[in-house]
Design an enzyme around this catalytic site. Sequence first.
Site, mmCIF file in Angstrom:
data_model
loop_
_atom_site.group_PDB
_atom_site.id
_atom_site.type_symbol
_atom_site.label_atom_id
_atom_site.label_comp_id
_atom_site.label_asym_id
_atom_site.label_seq_id
_atom_site.Cartn_x
_atom_site.Cartn_y
_atom_site.Cartn_z
ATOM 1 N N HIS A 31 0.832 -1.204 0.000
ATOM 2 C CA HIS A 31 0.000 0.000 0.000
ATOM 3 C C HIS A 31 0.870 1.259 0.000
ATOM 4 C CE1 HIS A 31 -3.698 2.298 1.176
ATOM 5 N NE2 HIS A 31 -2.770 3.127 1.655
ATOM 6 N N GLU A 32 1.766 1.343 0.962
ATOM 7 C CA GLU A 32 2.618 2.533 1.048
ATOM 8 C C GLU A 32 3.589 2.587 -0.127
ATOM 9 O OE1 GLU A 32 1.623 4.663 2.968
ATOM 10 O OE2 GLU A 32 0.431 3.456 4.360
ATOM 11 N N HIS B 104 2.015 4.436 -2.932
ATOM 12 C CA HIS B 104 2.186 5.884 -2.755
ATOM 13 C C HIS B 104 3.593 6.318 -3.175
ATOM 14 C CE1 HIS B 104 -1.549 6.979 -0.800
ATOM 15 N NE2 HIS B 104 -1.395 6.089 0.166
ATOM 16 N N GLU C 107 -4.304 8.034 -3.258
ATOM 17 C CA GLU C 107 -4.814 6.808 -2.654
ATOM 18 C C GLU C 107 -5.181 5.781 -3.715
ATOM 19 O OE1 GLU C 107 -5.491 4.493 0.719
ATOM 20 O OE2 GLU C 107 -4.522 6.451 0.457
#
Length: 502
Positions: free
Chosen positions: A264-265, A268, A294
Amino acid sequence: MNINAGLQDLRHRLGEVSDIHNAIALLQWDQETYMPPKGAEARSWQLATLSALEHRLFTAERLGELLRELHERADALDAADAVLVEVALYDYDRALKLPEDFVHTFAAEQSKALAVWVDARQASDFGMFRPNLERLVALARQRAEYLGYVDSPYDALLADYERGMTSAEVKRLFTELAARQSNLVERIAAAGQPELPWLTGPWDESAQWAFSLRVLKDMGYDFEAGRQDSSVHPFSVHFDTLDARVTTRAAKDALFSCLMSSIHEGGHALYMQGHAERDRRTLLCDAPSLAMHESQSRMWENVIGRSLPFWRHYLPVMRDFFPGQLDTVTPEEVYAAVNLAKPSLIRVDADECTYNLHIIIRFELEVALIEGSLDPSSVPEAWNSKVREYLGLEVPDDARGCLQDIHWAHGAFGYFPTYALGNLYAAQLFNAMLEQVPGLWESVEQGDFRPMLAWLRTNVHVHGRRKLARELLRDATGADLSPEPYIAYLNHKFGALYSLGI
C-alpha cells in the site's frame, strides 16, 4: 517585467518554500519513527517555528506580486510554466487567508496532540486525548472560517485534500456506496467463511519484513531513492522524487498485515518517485489530490496484491521465507485468506467490501464535528453507534474505536473521504489499463510489474499537479468519476469467492 527573469525568481522562491516544507516532513517522519518520547516538546517548538517560517515565505508580498504579474501574462508563458503559476497562485491565495500566528499555533497543537494520542491509544483512554481533540476541532473550524466556504465549513477543509470536490458530492457518492456495499456484506455473511487453519501462525516478524522488501523491489520501488522503516501507523512521505520513504508494521499473528501495508505505502511511494524531474522543488511535484494518491496505493494493495495471479507467483517465493509453514498451502487458499470479507473493528485491517463503510463512519463524524452538531466529548459514543449501524459490531474499547486512527491527532479533518474516493479512482483507472496493456495479468503472474508501472508513470505519475484529479481521470479513462466500476469490481471478485451468483 522580464518573463524569463520572473520565472527564475519564482522557481527560486518556491524552491526555498519547498525545502522548508520537506524539512518539516522529515521532522514529522522522525517523530513517528525514531524520535525518543521525551523529544516531543522540543519537536512541537521546531515544527511550529518551521511551519510559521514556511508560511511567511510563501505569503510574502513580493511572491504574490510576482505570481499575479506572471498570471496576467499567462499567454506569453509556455503551457508548463502557465500551470505552475496557476497552481502556485491558487495555493498562495489560500495561504494568504491564514494569519501566521494561527499557522504557528495549529502546528504546535498538532505536534502536541500526536504525542498524547500515542499514549492515549496505548492506554485505550479517550479522556486523555479529549482536550487535544477539542482544541484541534476548534482550530479546524477557525481555519475553515479563514479560508471561506459557501455551504459547509467542511468544504473549506476538504479542498486541502480534494480540490474541486464538495461535501455534498461526497455525501451523494457515499450514500450509494453505503447501500450497495452493505447489501454485498450481508450476502457474504450469509454465505459463510472458508476454513483456513494454516493461517493461525505464529509468523516470524523478521521474515515478514524481509518478504515485504522483496515485493517492494519487484514493484519497482527504488531503494536508492527511499527506505522502509517501522511505525505505529504505516505511512509514506517524500522529501523529493529521489527520497520517498515508507513505513509498515509487523505482528506475529498477522501474516499478511506487514506485506499489505508495505505494498500500500509502496504504491504511494512509486507515485512520488514518478514525478517529473522538471517539477522538483515546485508545488507541481505532488498529486492533484489525496484521492488520486490513494488510488495508487489501493490499486497496488488490493487489485494486484490481493489477486490470484499475484499469489500464483509469490506463494513459492513466500515459502522460502517461512520454511515448512506454507508447503501444503495453495495459491487459491492464500487468495481466499487475503480476501476474507467480514466486518471488523480496525480500518487498516478491513477487507475491500467493508473498508468504505469505515470511511463513511469517519466522514459523517468529521462533518458533524466541523459543522458543530457533534461535541468532541461525545465522539466515543457517536463512533460506537455508527460502528453498530454500519458494521453491526460492538466496540469494546477506545483503542479499537475512536483512537485507532492518527488523522485527527494530525488535525487532518477532510482527509478521510479521499480513501474511499481513491478506491473509485483505482477501479476506473485499472479498467482503462486492462484495455490498453495487453497481457497485463499474465505479466503480474510472472512477477513482472514493468508494464503496469509504465502505464501509471505515463498516465498518472508524471503529471503531478498539472491536472486536477477529475481531469487526469477523464484523460486516462475517457470517463468522469463513477462508483459503477468499483461496485462491479467488488461484485465480480467477491461474488466468485463466496459463490454469490453475481
